[in-house]
Design a protein around this motif. Structure first.
Motif, PDB file in Angstrom:
ATOM      1  N   ARG A 238      21.370  26.714   5.670  1.00 48.66           N
ATOM      2  CA  ARG A 238      21.186  28.121   6.063  1.00 48.66           C
ATOM      3  C   ARG A 238      20.935  29.010   4.854  1.00 48.66           C
ATOM      4  N   ASP A 239      21.660  28.760   3.769  1.00 50.09           N
ATOM      5  CA  ASP A 239      21.464  29.547   2.549  1.00 50.09           C
ATOM      6  C   ASP A 239      20.044  29.353   2.003  1.00 50.09           C
ATOM      7  N   GLN A 240      19.568  28.107   1.999  1.00 49.32           N
ATOM      8  CA  GLN A 240      18.225  27.825   1.486  1.00 49.32           C
ATOM      9  C   GLN A 240      17.154  28.501   2.329  1.00 49.32           C
ATOM     10  N   LEU A 241      17.303  28.442   3.652  1.00 49.29           N
ATOM     11  CA  LEU A 241      16.315  29.053   4.546  1.00 49.29           C
ATOM     12  C   LEU A 241      16.318  30.572   4.408  1.00 49.29           C
ATOM     13  N   ALA A 242      17.502  31.155   4.269  1.00 52.09           N
ATOM     14  CA  ALA A 242      17.592  32.606   4.097  1.00 52.09           C
ATOM     15  C   ALA A 242      16.983  33.033   2.760  1.00 52.09           C
ATOM     16  N   GLU A 243      17.237  32.240   1.711  1.00 57.34           N
ATOM     17  CA  GLU A 243      16.744  32.570   0.377  1.00 57.34           C
ATOM     18  C   GLU A 243      15.238  32.386   0.256  1.00 57.34           C
ATOM     19  N   ARG A 244      14.711  31.292   0.840  1.00 59.48           N
ATOM     20  CA  ARG A 244      13.289  30.967   0.656  1.00 59.48           C
ATOM     21  C   ARG A 244      12.397  31.586   1.721  1.00 59.48           C
ATOM     22  N   TYR A 245      12.907  31.680   2.961  1.00 60.10           N
ATOM     23  CA  TYR A 245      12.052  32.086   4.079  1.00 60.10           C
ATOM     24  C   TYR A 245      12.539  33.333   4.821  1.00 60.10           C
ATOM     25  N   TYR A 246      13.674  33.870   4.409  1.00 57.30           N
ATOM     26  CA  TYR A 246      14.177  35.137   4.930  1.00 57.30           C
ATOM     27  C   TYR A 246      14.498  35.118   6.428  1.00 57.30           C
ATOM     28  N   PHE A 247      15.115  34.039   6.899  1.00 58.44           N
ATOM     29  CA  PHE A 247      15.622  34.050   8.264  1.00 58.44           C
ATOM     30  C   PHE A 247      16.919  33.256   8.332  1.00 58.44           C
ATOM     31  N   ASP A 248      17.720  33.581   9.342  1.00 56.09           N
ATOM     32  CA  ASP A 248      18.985  32.887   9.577  1.00 56.09           C
ATOM     33  C   ASP A 248      18.760  31.826  10.647  1.00 56.09           C
ATOM     34  N   CYS A 249      18.989  30.567  10.281  1.00 51.94           N
ATOM     35  CA  CYS A 249      18.740  29.475  11.226  1.00 51.94           C
ATOM     36  C   CYS A 249      19.874  29.375  12.238  1.00 51.94           C
ATOM     37  N   ALA A 250      19.498  29.338  13.499  1.00 54.12           N
ATOM     38  CA  ALA A 250      20.481  29.182  14.580  1.00 54.12           C
ATOM     39  C   ALA A 250      20.051  28.049  15.508  1.00 54.12           C
ATOM     40  N   CYS A 251      19.446  27.004  14.911  1.00 45.71           N
ATOM     41  CA  CYS A 251      18.971  25.880  15.719  1.00 45.71           C
ATOM     42  C   CYS A 251      20.157  25.086  16.276  1.00 45.71           C
ATOM     43  N   GLU A 252      19.836  24.172  17.154  1.00 47.02           N
ATOM     44  CA  GLU A 252      20.870  23.374  17.813  1.00 47.02           C
ATOM     45  C   GLU A 252      21.753  22.643  16.806  1.00 47.02           C
TER      46      GLU A 252
END
Length: 453
Positions: A238-252
């Motif tokens: 989640r930290d990597q996705l927020a840092e690189r792509y600017y979204f919070d992952c809420a996948c299954e």
């Protein structure tokens, strides 16, 4: 009317890059046009880019012509940052009508460069990326003529689109050899449990299904790839996705609390019990399976070894050392659970470093344990799982363990046929000859390969 089914392994999207750049580490061994490994020769004018032959050089010339004159003026030995070269190539593509280019992701639906989100607000609030852009802007002033160079604000928007919408171009062993912008393919969203995998034939991107898709028309809002390494904890992903792509992952998968606990799990103090324990649970006093007492000392040891492992994994991010990996594994014994992701990453480093030092038996042992961990977290048809089966099978074949080698190479074959296809060199030229040797109980192709190398 019966609906058709898209099968696992089907190519659902194939696309050439809008712009791409070869990783500088491979400039001496790969073609700047097709990215294929070959004996390459420098462009006689700029002496910077390299091609595998006249055909690729001729094909690249219309795009390289203006770039060539700029590269020629740079100091000898200077390596241009990949991101700067990429932005310059995007700009030149746009100036030549690239703004009308259509990146199709179905037979009818497409996107244009203007459809890509620049994430300008996020970029401006990101100190690291603004520092990076400032550095690139200095280089871009030398790569682009002032008359045709976009404004600094427009270059920032192009930079934002590049950061979010490019793919790492991979070789058959999943090593990053370059970067490419694929406008159609970039519409695919992320999931930590993807149902689509990306592979490359040179610079050509291919997306294949990892599962059967029962509907007649593909809905790209129901198809997902992974933007990041899946062998990481939920928090790290989640930290990597927020840092690189600017979204919070809420996948299954990110909502799967049981997996979250397993990825950070400690081993049970009872050597005969394989229950993963959550040391972050303050109410955990006994193993729920065997009843073994969990002491304060157990918690302290777990936290100490976890921290020790994370620190050394960070230090070995680019180069794995066998002695360090061995030390980490020794300390992890009966402390970290076998499905703890930091233990799995340590095994991966240990296997690669043992391979580099030609310690075949040791590498095989690490590989077999690594397979157990990969099966927990990767899709049954993930390419990393297939490549690990292949490596282990090849090692076993080298050690004349023909039955074991055949089993693991067959497992690799099942996966590679889905992730790469039967026409890919990884399957045709690497895996099939090894399967033949294992089935016949000989080392013929390995001996030939050794002679060629």
């Amino acid at each position: 009317m019966r609906k058709s089914i898209h099968r696992r392994g089907d190519v659902i999207l194939q696309e050439k890059p809008f712009a791409c750049v070869l990783d500088p580490r491979y400039r001496d061994s790969r073609c700047d046009r097709c990215f294929k490994e070959a004996k390459v020769k420098k462009c006689s004018n700029c002496l910077y880019v390299r091609y595998c032959g006249r055909a690729c050089q001729k094909e690249a010339w219309s795009d390289h012509k203006e770039e060539c004159e700029k590269l020629k003026l740079l100091p000898p030995g200077l390596v241009v940052p990949s991101a700067a070269l990429m932005i310059a190539r995007i700009v030149r593509r746009l100036l030549k009508g690239g703004d009308t280019y259509k990146g199709y992701y179905t037979s009818k639906l497409y996107r244009k460069f203007s459809d890509l989100m620049p994430h300008e607000e996020n970029i401006r609030a990101d100190a690291k990326r603004m520092d990076h852009f400032a550095t690139l802007y200095v280089v871009l002033q030398r790569l682009l003529d002032e008359a045709s160079r976009p404004t600094k604000a427009e270059l920032l928007r192009i930079y934002g689109k590049m950061c979010i919408n490019t793919f790492n171009i991979l070789d058959t062993e999943m090593n990053t050899i370059g970067t490419g912008m694929y406008i159609g393919a970039s519409i695919i969203d992320h999931s930590c449990r993807p149902n689509v995998i990306v592979s490359f034939d040179g610079e050509t991107l291919k997306m294949r299904l990892l599962e059967d898709y029962p509907e007649q028309e593909l809905n790209f809002r129901k198809l997902f790839i992974s933007y990041i390494d899946l062998i990481d904890t939920t928090e790290v992903r989640r930290d990597q996705l927020a840092e690189r792509y600017y979204f919070d992952c809420a996948c299954e998968r990110c909502r799967d609390e049981q997996e979250q606990k397993r990825m950070n799990a400690a081993a049970c103090p009872n050597k005969s019990c394989y229950e993963p324990l959550d040391m972050n649970d303050p109410q955990l006093e006994r193993c729920p399976t065997c009843g073994s007492v969990v002491t304060h000392s157990d918690r302290e040891t777990f936290n100490e070894i976890s921290s020790f492992t994370r620190d050394h994994l960070a230090q070995m991010k680019n180069v794995a050392y066998l002695d360090v990996s061995r030390l980490c594994l020794q300390k992890q014994e009966r402390v970290l659970h076998r499905y703890n992701v930091h233990h799995i990453k340590t095994l991966d480093n240990a296997m690669e470093s043992a391979l580099n030092m030609e310690k075949w038996t040791e590498a095989t042992g690490y590989g077999l344990r690594l397979l157990d961990g990969f099966r927990q977290y990767y899709s049954p048809y993930h390419p990393m799982l297939g490549l690990t089966y292949l490596k282990v099978g090849k090692l076993q074949l080298y050690q004349c363990q023909f039955a074991e080698a055949l089993h693991n190479l067959q497992q690799a074959g099942k996966i590679v046929r889905v992730t790469h296809g039967e026409q890919d060199d990884l399957y045709k030229r690497v895996l099939v000859p090894l399967l033949c040797d294992a089935a016949q109980g000989d080392l013929g192709h390995l001996a030939i390969a050794a002679d060629e190398n």
